[in-house]
Scaffold this motif. Structure first.
Motif, mmCIF file in Angstrom:
data_model
loop_
_atom_site.group_PDB
_atom_site.id
_atom_site.type_symbol
_atom_site.label_atom_id
_atom_site.label_comp_id
_atom_site.label_asym_id
_atom_site.label_seq_id
_atom_site.Cartn_x
_atom_site.Cartn_y
_atom_site.Cartn_z
ATOM 1 N N THR A 132 0.832 -1.205 0.000
ATOM 2 C CA THR A 132 0.000 0.000 0.000
ATOM 3 C C THR A 132 0.864 1.251 0.000
ATOM 4 O OG1 THR A 132 -1.668 -1.217 1.263
ATOM 5 C CG2 THR A 132 -1.877 1.189 1.190
ATOM 6 N N SER A 166 -6.219 3.387 -2.502
ATOM 7 C CA SER A 166 -5.398 2.254 -2.060
ATOM 8 C C SER A 166 -5.437 2.080 -0.549
ATOM 9 C CB SER A 166 -3.955 2.430 -2.529
ATOM 10 O OG SER A 166 -3.352 3.565 -1.924
ATOM 11 N N GLU A 194 -11.585 0.437 -2.301
ATOM 12 C CA GLU A 194 -10.936 1.316 -3.279
ATOM 13 C C GLU A 194 -11.960 2.196 -3.993
ATOM 14 O OE1 GLU A 194 -7.637 1.229 -6.829
ATOM 15 O OE2 GLU A 194 -7.532 -0.044 -5.074
#
Length: 319
Positions: A132, A166, A194
């Motif tokens: 991430t 994200s 998302e």
């Protein structure tokens, strides 16, 4: 379930406060700067809600929620340096108060503390946080260098997916992961996160234009004044409408940052009545609908109803 979620959020907050503490009083003060300024705690909320699709352990959920919020806070310290921001959450930004170098270092400290908590959750959680973080940095780089040969609208949406989507996707996935949820449900949670994350950021950008009050947490029209190319602006610039208002709007927006009060007010008025703003609202609703569709793969639990309700909140706040 509401009382359980509230109690879980309190545990997350306690864990965050513990994590940002330091033996050095200055580091502790700087690390708590944005924490004390408040925030929506949207990411920990998703961690908590998605944990209900498995067997949530209160301590692991608290750690996971703190990992996500600390990572988010760290990005804010860094973003404010990149943007040369003076305010954050109606308070002086860390870089305005202590300078860029210290703001960056405090952001790094928060990233490190988040990683330490992630280690408590196992190697998969550490790997997920690292992946991430890579996407966050990739999105920041893409935003910094601009669209180059890409379509500006597509580029903007990809940046939002990496910079905002994200982290929210990971929040949704991590809550399920630490509670024993497996694929394909984890994939559905990631997709939901998302997509709702992109919708949430887009709705913030619309509020900056459409709101008469400071609903967005900043003075309406701030993005226009700073020359930030949000989706309504990009739609307006790409519009081929030959009407006088549309042409005038494109002419003003092409100037970049609108520091002149008269031009700023004119552009804001034209944008509020434009087809571009209507199209941007439709885009937000489209993302909210896609997020809701992702939930159909999940068991019909109160947590799913709550996640669907967030889609309605995001869609409604853009109208």
């Amino acid at each position: 379930m509401e009382s359980e979620v509230t109690a879980a959020l309190v545990r997350v907050e306690d864990r965050i406060v513990e994590a940002v503490d330091s033996a050095d009083p200055f580091v502790a003060e700087a690390a708590r700067h944005l924490l004390d300024a408040g925030g929506k705690r949207f990411r920990p909320l998703l961690v908590i809600l998605t944990g209900y699709f498995g067997k949530p352990d209160p301590d692991r959920i608290a750690d996971a929620g703190a990992v996500m919020e600390l990572t988010h806070l760290a990005t804010l310290y860094h973003d404010d340096v990149m943007d040369e921001a003076k305010l954050r959450r109606s308070a002086p930004s860390a870089n305005a108060r202590w300078g860029n170098s210290l703001a960056i270092l405090v952001g790094d400290y928060l990233f490190a503390r988040a990683a330490e908590l992630a280690a408590n959750l196992g190697t998969e959680a550490v790997k997920l946080q690292a992946q991430t973080f890579a996407r966050l940095v990739h999105g920041q780089i893409a935003e910094t260098i601009g669209p180059r040969e890409a379509d500006p609208i597509d580029h903007h949406l990809r940046v939002l997916a990496e910079k905002t989507g994200s982290l929210i996707a990971t929040s949704a996935r991590l809550g399920g992961m630490v509670s024993g949820v497996e694929e394909p449900l984890l994939g559905a949670l990631s997709e939901y996160g998302e997509t709702i994350g992109i919708a949430f950021q887009l709705s913030d950008d619309l509020l900056d234009i459409a709101s008469e009050s400071a609903q967005s947490g900043k003075t309406p029209g701030t993005d226009l004044r700073e020359g930030v190319p949000t989706l309504p602006v990009l739609y307006a610039l790409a519009d081929e409408d030959a009407s006088p208002d549309a042409q005038r709007l494109r002419e003003i927006l092409a100037l970049g940052p609108l520091t002149d009060d008269a031009l700023h007010a004119e552009a804001l008025g034209l944008l509020r009545d434009s087809a571009a703003l209507k199209r941007a609202r439709q885009t937000v609703h489209g993302y909210a609908d896609r997020a809701r569709d992702a939930l159909t793969a999940l068991p019909d639990l109160p947590a799913r109803t709550a996640l669907a309700g967030l889609c309605d909140v995001v869609a409604d706040r853009s109208s």
